[in-house]
Motif scaffolding. Structure first.
Motif, PDB file in Angstrom:
ATOM      1  N   MET A  66       0.714  27.628  33.826  1.00 22.20           N
ATOM      2  CA  MET A  66       1.730  27.685  32.786  1.00 22.20           C
ATOM      3  C   MET A  66       1.923  26.323  32.129  1.00 22.20           C
ATOM      4  SD  MET A  66       3.763  29.529  31.128  1.00 22.20           S
ATOM      5  CE  MET A  66       5.223  30.468  31.118  1.00 22.20           C
ATOM      6  N   GLY A  67       1.884  25.271  32.915  1.00 22.57           N
ATOM      7  CA  GLY A  67       2.090  23.926  32.386  1.00 22.57           C
ATOM      8  C   GLY A  67       1.039  23.523  31.386  1.00 22.57           C
ATOM      9  N   GLU A  68      -0.233  23.864  31.666  1.00 25.27           N
ATOM     10  CA  GLU A  68      -1.310  23.495  30.742  1.00 25.27           C
ATOM     11  C   GLU A  68      -1.185  24.264  29.430  1.00 25.27           C
ATOM     12  OE1 GLU A  68      -2.888  26.971  33.061  1.00 25.27           O
ATOM     13  OE2 GLU A  68      -2.034  25.085  33.708  1.00 25.27           O
ATOM     14  N   ARG A  69      -0.630  25.452  29.481  1.00 21.74           N
ATOM     15  CA  ARG A  69      -0.428  26.224  28.247  1.00 21.74           C
ATOM     16  C   ARG A  69       0.607  25.548  27.353  1.00 21.74           C
ATOM     17  NH1 ARG A  69      -0.505  32.554  30.183  1.00 21.74           N
ATOM     18  NH2 ARG A  69      -2.593  32.461  31.070  1.00 21.74           N
ATOM     19  N   ILE A  70       1.662  25.054  27.951  1.00 18.77           N
ATOM     20  CA  ILE A  70       2.699  24.368  27.166  1.00 18.77           C
ATOM     21  C   ILE A  70       2.166  23.045  26.625  1.00 18.77           C
ATOM     22  CG2 ILE A  70       4.976  23.273  27.304  1.00 18.77           C
ATOM     23  CD1 ILE A  70       5.758  25.547  29.236  1.00 18.77           C
ATOM     24  N   ILE A  71       1.379  22.340  27.442  1.00 16.55           N
ATOM     25  CA  ILE A  71       0.788  21.073  26.991  1.00 16.55           C
ATOM     26  C   ILE A  71      -0.139  21.321  25.801  1.00 16.55           C
ATOM     27  CG2 ILE A  71      -0.820  19.244  27.649  1.00 16.55           C
ATOM     28  CD1 ILE A  71       0.471  19.353  30.453  1.00 16.55           C
ATOM     29  N   PHE A  72      -0.846  22.425  25.798  1.00 15.08           N
ATOM     30  CA  PHE A  72      -1.704  22.774  24.666  1.00 15.08           C
ATOM     31  C   PHE A  72      -0.862  23.199  23.460  1.00 15.08           C
ATOM     32  CE2 PHE A  72      -3.963  26.095  22.254  1.00 15.08           C
ATOM     33  CZ  PHE A  72      -5.072  25.379  21.843  1.00 15.08           C
ATOM     34  N   MET A  73       0.185  23.944  23.723  1.00 16.08           N
ATOM     35  CA  MET A  73       0.982  24.537  22.661  1.00 16.08           C
ATOM     36  C   MET A  73       1.738  23.498  21.829  1.00 16.08           C
ATOM     37  SD  MET A  73       3.301  27.810  23.355  1.00 16.08           S
ATOM     38  CE  MET A  73       4.474  28.284  22.157  1.00 16.08           C
ATOM     39  N   VAL A  74       2.242  22.459  22.448  1.00 11.53           N
ATOM     40  CA  VAL A  74       3.069  21.478  21.730  1.00 11.53           C
ATOM     41  C   VAL A  74       2.299  20.785  20.595  1.00 11.53           C
ATOM     42  CG1 VAL A  74       4.351  19.318  21.960  1.00 11.53           C
ATOM     43  CG2 VAL A  74       4.719  21.166  23.599  1.00 11.53           C
ATOM     44  N   PRO A  75       1.136  20.162  20.841  1.00 14.50           N
ATOM     45  CA  PRO A  75       0.446  19.520  19.717  1.00 14.50           C
ATOM     46  C   PRO A  75      -0.088  20.510  18.684  1.00 14.50           C
ATOM     47  CG  PRO A  75      -0.831  19.276  21.735  1.00 14.50           C
ATOM     48  CD  PRO A  75       0.465  19.886  22.114  1.00 14.50           C
ATOM     49  N   VAL A  76      -0.471  21.692  19.138  1.00 14.56           N
ATOM     50  CA  VAL A  76      -0.971  22.693  18.198  1.00 14.56           C
ATOM     51  C   VAL A  76       0.158  23.147  17.264  1.00 14.56           C
ATOM     52  CG1 VAL A  76      -1.911  25.035  18.028  1.00 14.56           C
ATOM     53  CG2 VAL A  76      -2.872  23.436  19.664  1.00 14.56           C
ATOM     54  N   MET A  77       1.337  23.340  17.808  1.00 12.25           N
ATOM     55  CA  MET A  77       2.483  23.732  16.974  1.00 12.25           C
ATOM     56  C   MET A  77       2.886  22.598  16.031  1.00 12.25           C
ATOM     57  SD  MET A  77       3.132  26.859  17.436  1.00 12.25           S
ATOM     58  CE  MET A  77       4.769  27.123  16.797  1.00 12.25           C
ATOM     59  N   LEU A  78       2.753  21.348  16.476  1.00  8.59           N
ATOM     60  CA  LEU A  78       3.033  20.214  15.581  1.00  8.59           C
ATOM     61  C   LEU A  78       2.063  20.210  14.407  1.00  8.59           C
ATOM     62  CD1 LEU A  78       3.850  17.363  18.123  1.00  8.59           C
ATOM     63  CD2 LEU A  78       5.428  18.492  16.549  1.00  8.59           C
ATOM     64  N   CYS A  79       0.792  20.502  14.673  1.00 10.96           N
ATOM     65  CA  CYS A  79      -0.190  20.603  13.590  1.00 10.96           C
ATOM     66  C   CYS A  79       0.191  21.732  12.642  1.00 10.96           C
ATOM     67  CB  CYS A  79      -1.583  20.857  14.153  1.00 10.96           C
ATOM     68  SG  CYS A  79      -2.327  19.444  14.960  1.00 10.96           S
ATOM     69  N   ALA A  80       0.587  22.862  13.197  1.00 10.90           N
ATOM     70  CA  ALA A  80       0.985  24.004  12.374  1.00 10.90           C
ATOM     71  C   ALA A  80       2.165  23.633  11.480  1.00 10.90           C
ATOM     72  CB  ALA A  80       1.343  25.194  13.260  1.00 10.90           C
ATOM     73  N   ILE A  81       3.132  22.937  12.036  1.00 12.80           N
ATOM     74  CA  ILE A  81       4.310  22.530  11.259  1.00 12.80           C
ATOM     75  C   ILE A  81       3.908  21.609  10.113  1.00 12.80           C
ATOM     76  CG2 ILE A  81       6.427  21.140  11.364  1.00 12.80           C
ATOM     77  CD1 ILE A  81       6.826  22.351  14.206  1.00 12.80           C
ATOM     78  N   VAL A  82       2.990  20.689  10.368  1.00  8.15           N
ATOM     79  CA  VAL A  82       2.534  19.769   9.322  1.00  8.15           C
ATOM     80  C   VAL A  82       1.852  20.546   8.196  1.00  8.15           C
ATOM     81  CG1 VAL A  82       0.876  17.932   8.798  1.00  8.15           C
ATOM     82  CG2 VAL A  82       2.353  17.738  10.795  1.00  8.15           C
ATOM     83  N   PHE A  83       0.932  21.445   8.543  1.00  4.29           N
ATOM     84  CA  PHE A  83       0.199  22.177   7.512  1.00  4.29           C
ATOM     85  C   PHE A  83       1.112  23.130   6.736  1.00  4.29           C
ATOM     86  CE2 PHE A  83      -3.529  21.343  10.415  1.00  4.29           C
ATOM     87  CZ  PHE A  83      -4.034  20.324   9.631  1.00  4.29           C
ATOM     88  N   ILE A  84       1.995  23.798   7.418  1.00  6.59           N
ATOM     89  CA  ILE A  84       2.926  24.705   6.736  1.00  6.59           C
ATOM     90  C   ILE A  84       3.882  23.904   5.850  1.00  6.59           C
ATOM     91  CG2 ILE A  84       4.833  26.325   7.113  1.00  6.59           C
ATOM     92  CD1 ILE A  84       3.178  27.378   9.540  1.00  6.59           C
ATOM     93  N   SER A  85       4.284  22.725   6.298  1.00  3.85           N
ATOM     94  CA  SER A  85       5.143  21.860   5.472  1.00  3.85           C
ATOM     95  C   SER A  85       4.424  21.412   4.207  1.00  3.85           C
ATOM     96  CB  SER A  85       5.593  20.636   6.274  1.00  3.85           C
ATOM     97  OG  SER A  85       6.385  21.027   7.356  1.00  3.85           O
ATOM     98  N   ILE A  86       3.147  21.111   4.319  1.00  2.00           N
ATOM     99  CA  ILE A  86       2.353  20.761   3.134  1.00  2.00           C
ATOM    100  C   ILE A  86       2.341  21.941   2.169  1.00  2.00           C
ATOM    101  CG2 ILE A  86       0.020  20.253   2.283  1.00  2.00           C
ATOM    102  CD1 ILE A  86      -0.404  18.629   4.881  1.00  2.00           C
ATOM    103  N   GLY A  87       2.205  23.155   2.691  1.00  2.00           N
ATOM    104  CA  GLY A  87       2.206  24.349   1.855  1.00  2.00           C
ATOM    105  C   GLY A  87       3.521  24.544   1.133  1.00  2.00           C
ATOM    106  N   ILE A  88       4.624  24.378   1.846  1.00  2.00           N
ATOM    107  CA  ILE A  88       5.946  24.521   1.230  1.00  2.00           C
ATOM    108  C   ILE A  88       6.160  23.433   0.181  1.00  2.00           C
ATOM    109  CG2 ILE A  88       8.432  24.394   1.692  1.00  2.00           C
ATOM    110  CD1 ILE A  88       7.757  25.700   4.455  1.00  2.00           C
ATOM    111  N   TYR A  89       5.745  22.216   0.500  1.00  2.58           N
ATOM    112  CA  TYR A  89       5.852  21.107  -0.452  1.00  2.58           C
ATOM    113  C   TYR A  89       5.047  21.420  -1.716  1.00  2.58           C
ATOM    114  CZ  TYR A  89       5.159  16.452  -2.444  1.00  2.58           C
ATOM    115  OH  TYR A  89       5.082  15.389  -3.294  1.00  2.58           O
TER     116      TYR A  89
END
Length: 109
Positions: free
Chosen positions: A1-24
């Motif tokens: 479970m821990g490795e899944r969260i460790i993977f999920m955090v940076p991937v979600m940060l990337c998603a937030i950046v790309f989606i923010s670029i789209g909204i911008y």
């Protein structure tokens, strides 16, 4: 479970950046550029609002693949999420470039 969260955090940060670029992009009044260090002149684009909207949708769709990667990793197997993330970062980036060129040519004045 821990490795899944460790993977999920940076991937979600990337998603937030790309989606923010789209909204911008969707909200931007002047044409959105794709390449770092370049600008797209207003007179080079026939319909700035539609051009920016398509750019925004492109970026939001690309960011959504990272969300899919994180969710697949969290709910199913981390290897599935890793494969989706790897494909998004490699093949997805190439597709992103081709889609941008199609959008630019469509609205080029």
């Amino acid at each position: 479970m821990g490795e899944r969260i460790i993977f999920m955090v940076p991937v979600m940060l990337c998603a937030i950046v790309f989606i923010s670029i789209g909204i911008y992009s969707i909200n931007k009044k002047t044409p959105m550029h794709f390449w770092s260090g370049t600008t797209v002149k207003t007179e080079d684009i026939s319909d700035t609002k539609a051009y920016n909207k398509e750019n925004g949708i492109m970026w939001i769709t690309y960011g959504s693949t990272y969300i899919l990667s994180a969710m697949a990793s969290f709910f199913w197997k981390s290897s599935i999420g890793t494969m989706i993330g790897g494909l998004s970062a490699s093949v997805g980036l190439i597709i992103l470039i081709f889609v941008y060129h199609r959008i630019y040519k469509k609205y080029q004045a």
